[in-house]
Structures are given as structure tokens and as C-alpha cells.
Scaffold this active site. Sequence first.
Site, PDB file in Angstrom:
ATOM      1  N   TYR A 156      40.202  38.604  37.838  1.00 55.67           N
ATOM      2  CA  TYR A 156      39.021  39.425  37.581  1.00 55.67           C
ATOM      3  C   TYR A 156      38.048  38.609  36.750  1.00 55.67           C
ATOM      4  O   TYR A 156      38.431  38.000  35.746  1.00 55.67           O
ATOM      5  CB  TYR A 156      39.438  40.688  36.831  1.00 55.67           C
ATOM      6  CG  TYR A 156      38.288  41.613  36.479  1.00 55.67           C
ATOM      7  CD1 TYR A 156      37.686  42.408  37.455  1.00 55.67           C
ATOM      8  CD2 TYR A 156      37.819  41.698  35.175  1.00 55.67           C
ATOM      9  CE1 TYR A 156      36.639  43.262  37.122  1.00 55.67           C
ATOM     10  CE2 TYR A 156      36.772  42.555  34.845  1.00 55.67           C
ATOM     11  CZ  TYR A 156      36.193  43.335  35.820  1.00 55.67           C
ATOM     12  OH  TYR A 156      35.162  44.180  35.496  1.00 55.67           O
ATOM     13  N   ASP A 251      37.147  30.237  33.977  1.00 60.63           N
ATOM     14  CA  ASP A 251      36.688  31.449  33.294  1.00 60.63           C
ATOM     15  C   ASP A 251      37.581  31.627  32.065  1.00 60.63           C
ATOM     16  O   ASP A 251      38.712  32.105  32.165  1.00 60.63           O
ATOM     17  CB  ASP A 251      36.794  32.643  34.249  1.00 60.63           C
ATOM     18  CG  ASP A 251      36.426  33.955  33.567  1.00 60.63           C
ATOM     19  OD1 ASP A 251      36.190  33.960  32.339  1.00 60.63           O
ATOM     20  OD2 ASP A 251      36.387  34.986  34.264  1.00 60.63           O
ATOM     21  N   LYS A 279      33.982  37.434  24.918  1.00 65.08           N
ATOM     22  CA  LYS A 279      34.960  38.003  23.986  1.00 65.08           C
ATOM     23  C   LYS A 279      34.926  37.344  22.598  1.00 65.08           C
ATOM     24  O   LYS A 279      34.083  37.683  21.783  1.00 65.08           O
ATOM     25  CB  LYS A 279      36.359  37.974  24.614  1.00 65.08           C
ATOM     26  CG  LYS A 279      36.421  38.854  25.887  1.00 65.08           C
ATOM     27  CD  LYS A 279      37.814  39.152  26.313  1.00 65.08           C
ATOM     28  CE  LYS A 279      37.914  39.778  27.700  1.00 65.08           C
ATOM     29  NZ  LYS A 279      37.645  41.213  27.745  1.00 65.08           N
TER      30      LYS A 279
HETATM   31  N1  HOZ Z   1      38.059  44.803  32.109  1.00 61.05           N
HETATM   32  C1  HOZ Z   1      38.459  44.812  30.757  1.00 61.05           C
HETATM   33  C2  HOZ Z   1      39.810  44.271  30.566  1.00 61.05           C
HETATM   34  N2  HOZ Z   1      40.222  43.257  31.414  1.00 61.05           N
HETATM   35  C3  HOZ Z   1      38.403  46.198  30.187  1.00 61.05           C
HETATM   36  C4  HOZ Z   1      37.303  46.346  29.243  1.00 61.05           C
HETATM   37  C5  HOZ Z   1      37.229  47.703  28.584  1.00 61.05           C
HETATM   38  O1  HOZ Z   1      37.609  48.694  29.183  1.00 61.05           O
HETATM   39  O2  HOZ Z   1      36.753  47.759  27.474  1.00 61.05           O
END
Ligand code: HOZ
Length: 443
Positions: A156, A251, A279
Amino acid sequence: MSKPDHHHDGRAGTRSRELFAAASKVIPGGVNSPVRAFKSVGGDPPFVRRANGCRIWTEDGAELIDYVGTWGPAILGHAHPEVVEAVQRAARDGLSFGAPTAAEVEIAELLCEMVPSLRGGMVRLCNSGTEATMSALRVARGFTGRDKIIKMDGAYHGHADVLLVAPGSGAATLGIPGSAGVPELVVVDTLVAAWNDIGAVQALIEQQGEAIAAIIIEPVVGNMGCVPPRPGYLQALRELTERAGIVLIFDEVMTGFRLARGGAQELYGITPDLTTLGKIIGGGMPVGAYGGRRDIMERVAPVGNVYQAGTLSGNPVAVAAGLATLRILERERPWPELDRRAQRLCDGLAERASKHALPWTGTRVGSMFTGFFQHGEVWNYEDAKRSDTRLFGAYFREMLAAGIYLAPSQFEAGFLSIAHDDAAIASTLDAADRAMAAVAAAR
Ligand code: HOZ
């Protein structure tokens, strides 16, 4: 409030349930990002009131040990005083200018020093990991003049159209294979290979190498749960892409500054052409970045003709949080200690799973980890999907009731911070022992 002020049962109480009901009327699913809705684990999400160190406090008055760590950024623990202080200081001088600042230069220089693929190169700040990956692909396409890209099944990289093909994270959690609203035409050039299968990438390059602009990977996958690269895999990818003139993008939104000072690329000794960051780089505020080889980054406007922009890019408050976080990491160099603590935690979890005869395959790189509810090895998304998500859900709910806040999905990584001390880890293992006993008894 329905409960006393201080307890450890993190399941949604009256206040959280009321908030969730109110939220669900005005926000799709009651949440601003799908995984938060607890759809795959059951129950309503507890609402968070505040967080400090390795702990969060819910609106229902529960105090929980947190392994979500705001999905990765909180490597120093929540509300680190130096970071909060930096944010307050920056905020007093104005929240956003949409004009260059000294702090942006400072963070860019620091990034170009810390991350191997950025050394001697350039970096552009944006507002999220999604923006970073989307923009890195655009510049890779602009640079090579090619259209196709390869991503990994179950990886992802945020929610840009072009990358919502076989995605992990929330889509994996909810069993959504892609996304409605993404036109066929936009993803026809997105090719997918299984993670850790170098033969699959080789075959795609043999067939369509001349048309492939970039391969984008999470060097340690965190969005199908934590799935490390097989020994030699990153090296092989590097050699293949180099030979074929394909831009290799790491990434490192999750792994950057988490697995080592210079991220996964430093840990494994493989330097990609471009890197995307997010992040930790924002210390809990919304920041993303992409950067790497100078000849590629010079294609970005206004130097080159690849357009990318943003009103809030390089936002002074967000940059202050990121800079403070990176400076603390530079000073404390916590990676070996994080690794030791995460090992203690993960060894303890595996021991308890075995004691209670639960299927369990633990994966871990540094302070990123997952316990998959299965016996088999997990090296790709197909493997990850063999996990017993019903058992995971039961374990998740028991842990929450015991005061441990885990990511509400089998397909997300856990994150440890420097604030997770021995006492927190011991409490977590005690809770896991009780949770696993309950799960085993109910099987
Ligand atoms: N896609 C995020 C974790 N891989 C989730 C982010 C969130 O829900 O804050």
C-alpha cells in the site's frame, strides 16, 4: 461518564459509542480513514482523548498501552516535550506562509544527510505519504518518458488512483480489491507482482521493460502486516532495475528513520533512485517528502517540467515537529535499543501463543512487527491472507479489554516507540497471556 476515571478496559464505553453514533451521521463510516472503524475486528472504536509516551487515554477514561503509534510516526512516544515545545514555538510565529522558510532548508539538508539515496541529491516536501508516492511516480515517468509502473500485490502506498491496485492496508482489511472511482485507463499501466518473487518482476521486465518507468516497493512491507524482504531480494531488484533503466523507488513512509537512521535502505545496504518519506518526518504532523538522484529530481517544477505543488507544503509548524523529532533521533540513536525491546516483546508474544496452542507466525524488523494467526511462513500477500482473521479479531478484542491498543487489522504492522519501557512490555505480555488464554478457551 459511565466509568471511573482510570481503568484499562479499552473497549468503547458509553461516551465513545455516543461519539461514534454522532460521527457516523456526518462522516462516512464515522471515521476519517477506513481501518479506524474496527470493521474487521468488531465492536465500536474507542475515541481518543489524549496520548503521552506509550499510552493513550480514551474518552471513556481508559488508559491503554499503544502499539499503533499513530500508524508509525510516534517513534519517540506521544507528545514528546521537545517536539511539543518546538511546535508551540513555531505556531506563535504564524501557522502557514506559503513562502520559503529557513526551517525548510534545515530539514532538507538533514534529510539529504541522513537518507543514503538523498545524499548528493534533492528532496521536495509535501503533506502526506500519499502525495509523496504519487509525486515520485510522476517524476519517474517524466524522467524516463515511460508510462508503466510495477507495484507489489498487497503493498500500500497511499490512496492515489494509480496505486489503488491490489492494495494492502485498509483495502486488504475490508477485502476491497481496488477502488470504485478509479478509471480503468488510469491503472492500465500499473503492473502487479508478488512481493519477494524476483522471477515475477524479471518476467515483467523481459516482456515490457522498455515501457516500465518505475518499480515502487515498501522495502519492508508494513501494509499486509509486517513482511520483510527475503535475503537478496532487494539486491536483485536493484540490479534488474539498473540494467533496464527503471527508476527504483523505496517507499519508506513507514520504515524511514524507524528501522535505522537512514531507513531500510541503510539497514539492507541497497540504495534506490528515489525515496518517499512521511510519518516520522513530520513527528506526528502531516508531512511527506520525496527525493533522491539529482538528475531525476531536477525534473521537478520549477526546474523541470514535472508539476507538483502545495499550499501547505513545508508548513512551518509541521516542519518544526519533524525537525525536532529527527534531531532527537540523531542525538539518541535509539535503533539498537528499539530492536532489543521489540525482540523481547515479540519473543514473549510467540512464547505465549505457543503456551496456549494458538497458531502464530511472528514477523519483525526492528520496531515493526506482526503476529499472524497461522503456522505458515509469511513472505507475501497470499501467505498473509492465510491467517485466521477470526482468531485475530478475538485476540484484538481481548487485548483491548486488557488495556492494549493494537492496530485493528491483521494486515497492519505494530510499532514500538522508545517510550515502551520494560514495565510497559511486561504489562503487555501479561495482558497477552490472559487474552490468548481466553481466545484459546473460546476456540
Ligand atoms: N493506512 C494507514 C495505515 N497503514 C491507516 C491510517 C489511519 O487510519 O490513520
